[in-house]
Design an enzyme around this catalytic site. Sequence first.
Site, mmCIF file in Angstrom:
data_model
loop_
_atom_site.group_PDB
_atom_site.id
_atom_site.type_symbol
_atom_site.label_atom_id
_atom_site.label_comp_id
_atom_site.label_asym_id
_atom_site.label_seq_id
_atom_site.Cartn_x
_atom_site.Cartn_y
_atom_site.Cartn_z
ATOM 1 N N GLU A 33 92.276 -31.535 25.858
ATOM 2 C CA GLU A 33 90.888 -31.129 26.062
ATOM 3 C C GLU A 33 89.985 -32.329 26.315
ATOM 4 O O GLU A 33 89.093 -32.283 27.161
ATOM 5 C CB GLU A 33 90.380 -30.324 24.858
ATOM 6 C CG GLU A 33 91.008 -28.950 24.709
ATOM 7 C CD GLU A 33 90.717 -28.039 25.884
ATOM 8 O OE1 GLU A 33 89.660 -28.203 26.537
ATOM 9 O OE2 GLU A 33 91.549 -27.166 26.178
ATOM 10 N N TYR A 116 82.343 -26.710 22.441
ATOM 11 C CA TYR A 116 83.389 -26.253 23.359
ATOM 12 C C TYR A 116 84.770 -26.718 22.906
ATOM 13 O O TYR A 116 85.708 -25.925 22.779
ATOM 14 C CB TYR A 116 83.127 -26.747 24.785
ATOM 15 C CG TYR A 116 84.392 -26.750 25.610
ATOM 16 C CD1 TYR A 116 84.917 -25.554 26.091
ATOM 17 C CD2 TYR A 116 85.107 -27.926 25.841
ATOM 18 C CE1 TYR A 116 86.112 -25.532 26.793
ATOM 19 C CE2 TYR A 116 86.286 -27.914 26.549
ATOM 20 C CZ TYR A 116 86.788 -26.721 27.022
ATOM 21 O OH TYR A 116 87.979 -26.696 27.698
ATOM 22 N N ASP A 134 83.369 -23.242 28.967
ATOM 23 C CA ASP A 134 83.314 -24.460 29.782
ATOM 24 C C ASP A 134 82.674 -24.114 31.123
ATOM 25 O O ASP A 134 82.168 -22.997 31.312
ATOM 26 C CB ASP A 134 84.707 -25.064 29.957
ATOM 27 C CG ASP A 134 85.608 -24.245 30.871
ATOM 28 O OD1 ASP A 134 85.275 -23.075 31.171
ATOM 29 O OD2 ASP A 134 86.653 -24.768 31.300
#
Length: 349
Positions: A33, A116, A134
């Site tokens: 990520e 997020y 996102d």
Amino acid sequence: MGTQSDIIQWYRSEKRDLPWRHTKDPYKIWLSEIILQQTRVQQGLPYYLKFVENFPQISDFANASEDQILSLWQGLGYYSRARNMHTAAKTVVNDFGGVFPSTYEEILSLKGVGPYTAAAIASFAFDLPRPVIDGNVFRVISRLFCILSPIDKPQGKKEITQALESIFSNSEPATWNQAIMEFGAMQCTPKKPLCETCPIQEKCLAFEHNKVLELPNKEGKVKVKKMDLRYFDFRYGDKLYIRKRTAGAWKNLYEYPVIEDGLKDFNLVDAIHSFLPQNNSWKLKNKYTCTHLLSHRQISAYFYTIYLDSKPFFLKSNIFEIHKNDLGERYPISTLISKYIQQLENYDK
């Protein structure tokens, strides 16, 4: 079939085979990520594999030196991501006994982890029902529900969140989050969405009202600042002279001595002698100019390759000597410096 089921079914047949989708290890999911923030999958994948190979456990990452991490990160840009992740890995080792935290709130407390990323880790690693939002999700939801409010303003974000929650899958949170993000990346793309083969075309209000390419709506524009950087690549035999940057986007990376901005009446001789005493003789071998773009900066960069006739004494104490082959290996550098080195190699051929 509902929108949720349509997107999940599409995902199961169309998804890309990516290594972080085959693990529940929160460290590896976190790594993917962080790498994929501001980075396309195609570019980020080799970096992910390289980091997993060098630091298979979070303790390996935490115990590495910052120079080791930045060296592997070279070329990805946004280096604060790597520095923050290093700090957070140390927190996991020191404060959580080396066990990655398993609640959203604890994950969110780690340095560099925003809502997020925390939701993604909580969902993908621990199956917690946290919606992940996102850029891809913003785009899909704004089109599906034809949300005209700017998504970079509070009202737009509120409408997106409410719309997403109305179709969120509490029973399959990890699959759903992966599915809608992949859908945005591959099907509902920014400029050329595949509307004709879209499984939710009949439910898409933006398609119905012919507003697909107008959405998502963004009001704010990033103001780009222009700046000049003049680098001085001093060379004596097989030695180079560099410094460590202490602030900004390239913090803790290495670079040549530099003069920034404020040079309307630039004079090369005067500039060189701001680093070296007058009695140091030198010869300009090469000059290279390029433009380099960062998210908020447009940089005009000038590189001067300067050969010295004697071992230099620098007037600034932060400049030190290294072997020419160590730059970019032992001493991590920015993409801009790499661009110059590549040009120099081509010049010398």
